[in-house]
Design a protein around this motif. Structure first.
Motif, PDB file in Angstrom:
ATOM      1  N   ASN A 118       0.796  -1.226   0.000  1.00  0.00           N
ATOM      2  CA  ASN A 118       0.000   0.000   0.000  1.00  0.00           C
ATOM      3  C   ASN A 118       0.831   1.281   0.000  1.00  0.00           C
ATOM      4  N   ALA A 119       2.126   1.161  -0.228  1.00  0.00           N
ATOM      5  CA  ALA A 119       2.970   2.360  -0.301  1.00  0.00           C
ATOM      6  C   ALA A 119       3.253   2.676  -1.759  1.00  0.00           C
ATOM      7  N   THR A 120       3.366   3.949  -2.069  1.00  0.00           N
ATOM      8  CA  THR A 120       3.666   4.358  -3.437  1.00  0.00           C
ATOM      9  C   THR A 120       4.910   5.222  -3.423  1.00  0.00           C
ATOM     10  N   ASP A 121       5.385   5.597  -4.580  1.00  0.00           N
ATOM     11  CA  ASP A 121       6.601   6.406  -4.672  1.00  0.00           C
ATOM     12  C   ASP A 121       6.610   7.100  -6.023  1.00  0.00           C
ATOM     13  N   ALA A 122       6.541   8.418  -5.996  1.00  0.00           N
ATOM     14  CA  ALA A 122       6.446   9.193  -7.237  1.00  0.00           C
ATOM     15  C   ALA A 122       7.766   9.832  -7.626  1.00  0.00           C
ATOM     16  N   ASN A 123       8.855   9.416  -7.020  1.00  0.00           N
ATOM     17  CA  ASN A 123      10.147  10.031  -7.319  1.00  0.00           C
ATOM     18  C   ASN A 123      10.661   9.620  -8.694  1.00  0.00           C
ATOM     19  N   ARG A 124      11.495  10.496  -9.264  1.00  0.00           N
ATOM     20  CA  ARG A 124      12.137  10.245 -10.553  1.00  0.00           C
ATOM     21  C   ARG A 124      13.628  10.544 -10.413  1.00  0.00           C
ATOM     22  N   CYS A 125      14.398   9.941 -11.300  1.00  0.00           N
ATOM     23  CA  CYS A 125      15.824  10.235 -11.326  1.00  0.00           C
ATOM     24  C   CYS A 125      16.323  10.161 -12.768  1.00  0.00           C
ATOM     25  N   GLU A 126      17.504  10.710 -12.989  1.00  0.00           N
ATOM     26  CA  GLU A 126      18.155  10.652 -14.297  1.00  0.00           C
ATOM     27  C   GLU A 126      19.406   9.789 -14.177  1.00  0.00           C
ATOM     28  N   VAL A 127      19.605   8.924 -15.163  1.00  0.00           N
ATOM     29  CA  VAL A 127      20.766   8.037 -15.175  1.00  0.00           C
ATOM     30  C   VAL A 127      21.634   8.380 -16.385  1.00  0.00           C
ATOM     31  N   LYS A 128      22.919   8.583 -16.131  1.00  0.00           N
ATOM     32  CA  LYS A 128      23.880   8.819 -17.208  1.00  0.00           C
ATOM     33  C   LYS A 128      24.962   7.748 -17.132  1.00  0.00           C
ATOM     34  N   PHE A 129      25.325   7.215 -18.278  1.00  0.00           N
ATOM     35  CA  PHE A 129      26.333   6.150 -18.359  1.00  0.00           C
ATOM     36  C   PHE A 129      27.354   6.572 -19.410  1.00  0.00           C
ATOM     37  N   PHE A 130      28.632   6.637 -19.004  1.00  0.00           N
ATOM     38  CA  PHE A 130      29.693   7.120 -19.896  1.00  0.00           C
ATOM     39  C   PHE A 130      30.743   6.043 -20.116  1.00  0.00           C
TER      40      PHE A 130
END
Length: 846
Positions: free
Chosen positions: A272-284
Motif C-alpha cells: 500500500n505504499a507508493t513512490d512518485a520520485n524520478r531520477c536521471e541516469v547517465k552512463f559514460f
C-alpha cells in the motif's frame, strides 16, 4: 546456439513431470496411524479413583449435565457403562487449557498440584496412549522445496543465484511457516515454472560452445562504490541520493568491442505504499555519453543495453551518474540496479578463446566416439545427481539420464554439451530434486524406525541452513557415520555462515520479523491521529479539498485559508519524513529480533530472556529511532540498556510493535494476540461473528470519544468476547507506551497497568516482563519448543507430539533454560530422528 526444447517436447515433459510430482507427493500418505484410537477404553480403576472426582469438582459444572461451554462436554464419561476415551484432539485442548492455567476457571475449585500432575499423566498415558518404549514420531508429508529452500539449494548445488521471488509465486503458509509440507502443493502452472527454471539454470551452468569472443565481466567490487551502492551482491544506486561511481579498465588491442549491461528498476516492496520520485541516469564510456534517461517507479522493469564501439589500446573508464529529480516522500526504496555488465571483445574470430567456463565444467577433452561420450557423460551426471537428489543415485536412473543426453548429441544439430544440459534439466525438474524424499532404516524393533542417514542429513541441513546437505554431511551419510558424529556436525553447521538462514526463516516467520520490511505504517497518519490539536484531521481533509483546486482559480479567501491550513500541517509533514520507517530502518528492526534469538541460542542463554533482558541489538539508525544515545555506525551490535529501559526483550522491539499495529494506530488486540500465540502458547478462539469494530466501540461513548482501553472494555461486555479479550487486552494495553512506528510515546501518563487472566497484577511494562519471565517461564519454553519443532519437521504438531515437546522442555529446564540445548534437543528428538512407515513400504537400502 543453445538448444531449447520443442513445444511438443516441453508439453510432454510438463505432463510427465506433473504426474510424477503428484504421485510422489501422495506417497507421503502411506504411513501407519498412531496407536491411540477413539475406541480404546480407559483404565477403569484409575479413572474412577483418580480422574473422575477431579473432573466432577472442577469441570462438570460447565462441561457435563448438558453443559458444553466452548464446545466441550464430558457427559459420555459418566453416562457410558464402559466409557471410551473420546477424541484425543479434544483432550489435547483440555491439556493445553490445564497447563496454561486457563482451566479450571478462577471461580471453580482449584486443583491441588498432585491432582494436576495425575490428570496430565492420565491424558498422556490413557488418552494419547503414549508408549515411552515406542514413542510416535508423527506423520511427515513429503515436502516440496519452498522458494527460499529452492534458491539456497541451487546456490549451493551450482554456485548461481536464481531469484525465486521473481520467478515463482509465493508459497502458502501453515501454522505461520512456509515450509509446512501439507500446504506446499504443486499445480500445473508451478510445474511449468519449475521446468522453465531448470532450463534457465542449466543454460547458465553448462557451456554450449567450445570457442567464443573474449569476455570480461565487471562486478560491483570493480567500481569505487560505497557499501550503500551494493544490494544483494549487485550494483544498486538509490533514486534519492546523487551518486557518481567509476571503474578503470585496460584493453590490449585496438579493436571492436561490445559493452553490454542491463538496467533494472529495483525496489523494496511495501504494501500500500507508493513512490512518485524520478531520477536521471547517465552512463559514460570515457567521455562518451552512452545513456541519458529519466526513470520513475516501474517495478522490476529491465532495460538491456548493448553498445558496439572501437576501443583503442590502453586505459579507459566507465562512469555512472544518478541524479535525483524530485524530493517526494518515498516509501518503496527505489534503486537503479546494474546487472550482467560485460565487455566482449575483440570481436573478430581471430581473437576467439576457449571459455574459462567451458574448461572449468568439461575438465577433459570431449571424446569423439559414442562409447567414450557415454563414459564421460556418466562421470559428469552421477556426482551431480548424487548432490541434487541428496543421496547415492541408483544405476538405473544414471543410465536413463545418460541415454537422454545421448539422444540429444546424436541429433544432426545436437552436441555433447547440449546433451549434458538437457540431462541436467531433467534432474532439476524431477520429483526427487523438487521434493524431500525420506526413507526409514529396516527395523525389527518397532514400527517407528529411524530415518536413514541421507534423510537425517537433509533434515539437518534444511532445518539449520534452509539448503541441501554439503559434501561432509553426504559423505558421512554414505559411510553410515552421521549419527555417531551428530554432535560435532551440529557444532560445525552452527559456525557456518549458512546458519544465518535459520534466523532469517525461523525467527522471521515465528516472530514475524521479516514482515516488518513490508508492513504498511503511514507515519503522517500516525502523527495526524495523535496530534494534540483535536481539529487537525478535519483541517487535513479541508486542505486536501483546497489543494485539488490548485489548477483552478481560488478566491483570495480560499488562498488564505489554504496557506493557514498548510502552516498548521507543515510541522507534521516535516516530522513524518524524519520518523518514517525507511528500508534501512526496517532491516535494522528485523536484524534486532533475529540477533536476539541468535544470541540466546548460540550463547546458551535462558530462553526467557526473549521477554526480559537488559540488552538489545542496535546500530546508529535504530538507536536514534529508539532515542538511545552513544551508538555510532551502521553495524548492528549488542548494547547494554540503561536502568529502566523498556527496550530489553521482544516486547520493546520495533519489529514486533510495527507488525502488530494498524497503518495509522496501535492495536492492543493484535499485540496481545501475538504474545499469546507466539511467546506464551496460550490458546484463543476465533472471534465471534458480527462483533463491532474498534472504531464503532470508540464512538460508543454517548458523545464522548472513548480511549482504546475504554473501547476494549466495550468488547469485553459481551460474554462471547470476554474470555479471549481478558487474555489479550492486558498484554496489548501494556504496550501502549509505544506507537505504531515502535517509538516511545512522550506521554508518560498513559495507563498501561493491568491484571493477567492468571491473577498477577502489574503497573508498568517492566513489571509485566518480570512476571512473564518468572511465573510463566514454562509456558515460554513450551511455546518456543513447539514452534522450533514445527519448523524443523515441516508439519503441525498433534496430540502425539506432546511427550516429545515435554522431553525437550525438561532438557531445557535441566540446563538453565539454554536456547542451545533446545536446538540440540529438537534435533535429537524422536520426531526428528524417526518416521512412521507401513509394513512393506520402501525402506532404505543403507
Amino acid at each position: 546456439m543453445t538448444q531449447r526444447m520443442s513445444k511438443s517436447t516441453h508439453i510432454f515433459f510438463l505432463s510427465l513431470a506433473f504426474a510424477l510430482c503428484a504421485s510422489f507427493a501422495m506417497a507421503g500418505d502411506r504411513f501407519v496411524q498412531p496407536t491411540g484410537s477413539s475406541e480404546d477404553h480407559v483404565d477403569e480403576d484409575r479413572f474412577e479413583e483418580s480422574i473422575l472426582p477431579v473432573l466432577e469438582n472442577s469441570c462438570f459444572d460447565c462441561h457435563a449435565g448438558g453443559g458444553e461451554e466452548g464446545g466441550v462436554t464430558f457427559d459420555h464419561l459418566v453416562e457410558d457403562e464402559n466409557p471410551a476415551v473420546g477424541d484425543p484432539v479434544l483432550w489435547n485442548r483440555v491439556l493445553k487449557q490445564l497447563r496454561t492455567g486457563l482451566m479450571p476457571p478462577p471461580d471453580a475449585e482449584e486443583l491441588e498440584p498432585e491432582q494436576k500432575v495425575e490428570l496430565e499423566s492420565w491424558i498422556i498415558d490413557d488418552v494419547f496412549r503414549h508408549d515411552p518404549e515406542n514413542p510416535d514420531p508423527g506423520h511427515v508429508t513429503v515436502r516440496r522445496l519452498n522458494r527460499e529452500e529452492y534458491r539456497n539449494t541451487i546456490r549451493d548445488l551450482l554456485k548461481i543465484d536464481f531469484n525465486t521471488s521473481i520467478n515463482f509465486p509465493p508459497d502458502d503458509s501453515g501454522e505461520g511457516f512456509d515450509n509446512i509440507g501439507d500446504v506446499l502443493t504443486i499445480s500445473p502452472m508451478l510445474m511449468e515454472k519449475y521446468i522453465d527454471a531448470a532450463q534457465t539454470i542449466a543454460n547458465k551452468v553448462v557451456p554450449q560452445v567450445g570457442m567464443q569472443t573474449p569476455l570480461r565481466r565487471f562486478t560491483p567490487q570493480d567500481f569505487n562504490a560505497p557499501d550503500d551502492c551494493i544490494d544483494d551482491g549487485r550494483l544498486a544506486l538509490s533514486f534519492y541520493k546523487p551518486r557518481t561511481i567509476e571503474l578503470d579498465f585496460k584493453v590490449d588491442e585496438t579493436q571492436q568491442y561490445s559493452l553490454d549491461f542491463t538496467l533494472v528498476l529495483a525496489e523494496d516492496y511495501i504494501e500500500n505504499a507508493t513512490d512518485a520520485n524520478r531520477c536521471e541516469v547517465k552512463f559514460f564510456l570515457d567521455d562518451e555519453e552512452l545513456v541519458s534517461e529519466q526513470y520513475e517507479r516501474d517495478p522490476w522493469k529491465r532495460h538491456p543495453f548493448e553498445f558496439a564501439r572501437e576501443i583503442s589500446k590502453g586505459e579507459h573508464s566507465i562512469r555512472i551518474e544518478v541524479i535525483p529529480l524530485t524530493k517526494e516522500e518515498w516509501g518503496r526504496d527505489l534503486k537503479i540496479r546494474f546487472e550482467d555488465m560485460v565487455l566482449r571483445g575483440p570481436l573478430g574470430e581471430d581473437f576467439w578463446v576457449v571459455p574459462k567456463k567451458h574448461a572449468a565444467f568439461f575438465k577433459k577433452p570431449i571424446p569423439d566416439s559414442d562409447e567414450g561420450r557415454m563414459e564421460y557423460a556418466e562421470e559428469l551426471i552421477r556426482p551431480f545427481l548424487r548432490r541434487a537428489q541428496r543421496r547415492a543415485p541408483d544405476d538405473e536412473t544414471v543410465q536413463r539420464l545418460c541415454e537422454l543426453a545421448q539422444r540429444i548429441w546424436q541429433k544432426e544439430t545436437g552436441s555433447f554439451e547440449q546433451g549434458i544440459q538437457q540431462a541436467m534439466v531433467a534432474v532439476l525438474a524431477s520429483p526427487r530434486f523438487l521434493f524431500r524424499e525420506e526413507f526409514a532404516i529396516q527395523s525389527d524393533m518397532n514400527q517407528y524406525a529411524l530415518i536413514d542417514e541421507f534423510s537425517l542429513a537433509s533434515r539437518l541441513s534444511y532445518f539449520l541452513w534452509s539448503s541441501m546437505p554439503d559434501e561432509e554431511l553426504l559423505k558421512l551419510a554414505e559411510e553410515n557415520r552421521l549419527r555417531e558424529n551428530l554432535d560435532a556436525q551440529i557444532v560445525r553447521m552452527k559456525k557456518d555462515k549458512r546458519f544465518r538462514s535459520f534466523y532469517r526463516n525461523f525467527v522471521g516467520q515465528w516472530l514475524q520479523a521479516r514482515d516488518v520490511e513490508g508492513v504498511p505504517i503511514n507515519s503522517f497518519s500516525v502523527l495526524l491521529r495523535e496530534a494534540p490539536d483535536p481539529d487537525i484531521q478535519e483541517k487535513f481533509l479541508r486542505y486536501g479539498e483546497l489543494k485539488k483546486k490548485q489548477k483552478r482559480r481560488l478566491t483570495e479567501e480560499g488562498k488564505k485559508e489554504r496557506e493557514a491550513l498548510l502552516k498548521d500541517l507543515r510541522p507534521i509533514f516535516k516530522q513524518a519524513g524524519k520518523i518514517g520507517l525507511s528500508a534501512e530502518l526496517r532491516r535494522a528492526m528485523r536484524r534486532e529480533t533475529e540477533m536476539l534469538v541468535q544470541y540466546i541460542v548460540e550463547e546458551g542463554k535462558d530462553v526467557a530472556e526473549l521477554i526480559d533482558c537488559n540488552y538489545t541489538f542496535l546500530n546508529e539508525r535504530l538507536a536514534k529511532h529508539y532515542g538511545i544515545e552513544n551508538v555510532k555506525g551502521r553495524e548492528m551490535r549488542r548494547v547494554e540498556l540503561p536502568e529502566g529501559s523498556l527496550r530489553g526483550g521482544l516486547l520493546g522491539h520495533g519489529s514486533m510493535l510495527a507488525v502488530t499495529s494498524n497503518p495509522d494506530r496501535t492495536s492492543p488486540v493484535k499485540r496481545g494476540l501475538f504474545l499469546l500465540d507466539n511467546v506464551l502458547g496460550i490458546p484463543t478462539g476465533a472471534p465471534p461473528p458480527d462483533i463491532p469494530s474498534l472504531e464503532e466501540s470508540e464512538s460508543a461513548g454517548h458523545g464522548k470519544r472513548l480511549t482504546l482501553r475504554e473501547a476494549l472494555a466495550v468488547h469485553r461486555e459481551s460474554a462471547l468476547c470476554s474470555s479471549c479479550h481478558n487474555r489479550m487486552d492486558p498484554l496489548g494495553l501494556a504496550l501502549e507506551n509505544f506507537d505504531p512506528l515502535g517509538r516511545e510515546r512522550p506521554d508518560k501518563s498513559i495507563d498501561v497497568s493491568g491484571e493477567l487472566v492468571t491473577g498477577e497484577q502489574f503497573e508498568n511494562l517492566n513489571q509485566l516482563k518480570k512476571i512473564l519471565a518468572t511465573n510463566h517461564k514454562d509456558k515460554i519454553y513450551h511455546c518456543v519448543a513447539e514452534k522450533m519443532l514445527m519448523f524443523a519437521l515441516g508439519r503441525s504438531l498433534e496430540y502425539y507430539d506432546v511427550p516429545t515437546v515435554d522431553q525437550i522442555v525438561e532438557r531445557v529446564k535441566e540446563n538453565n533454560g539454554s536456547g542451545s540445548e533446545m536446538l540440540n534437543a529438537v534435533i535429537e528428538s524422536v520426531a526428528f530422528q524417526r518416521m512412521r512407515h507401513e509394513s512393506g513400504a520402501e525402506l532404505s537400502k543403507n
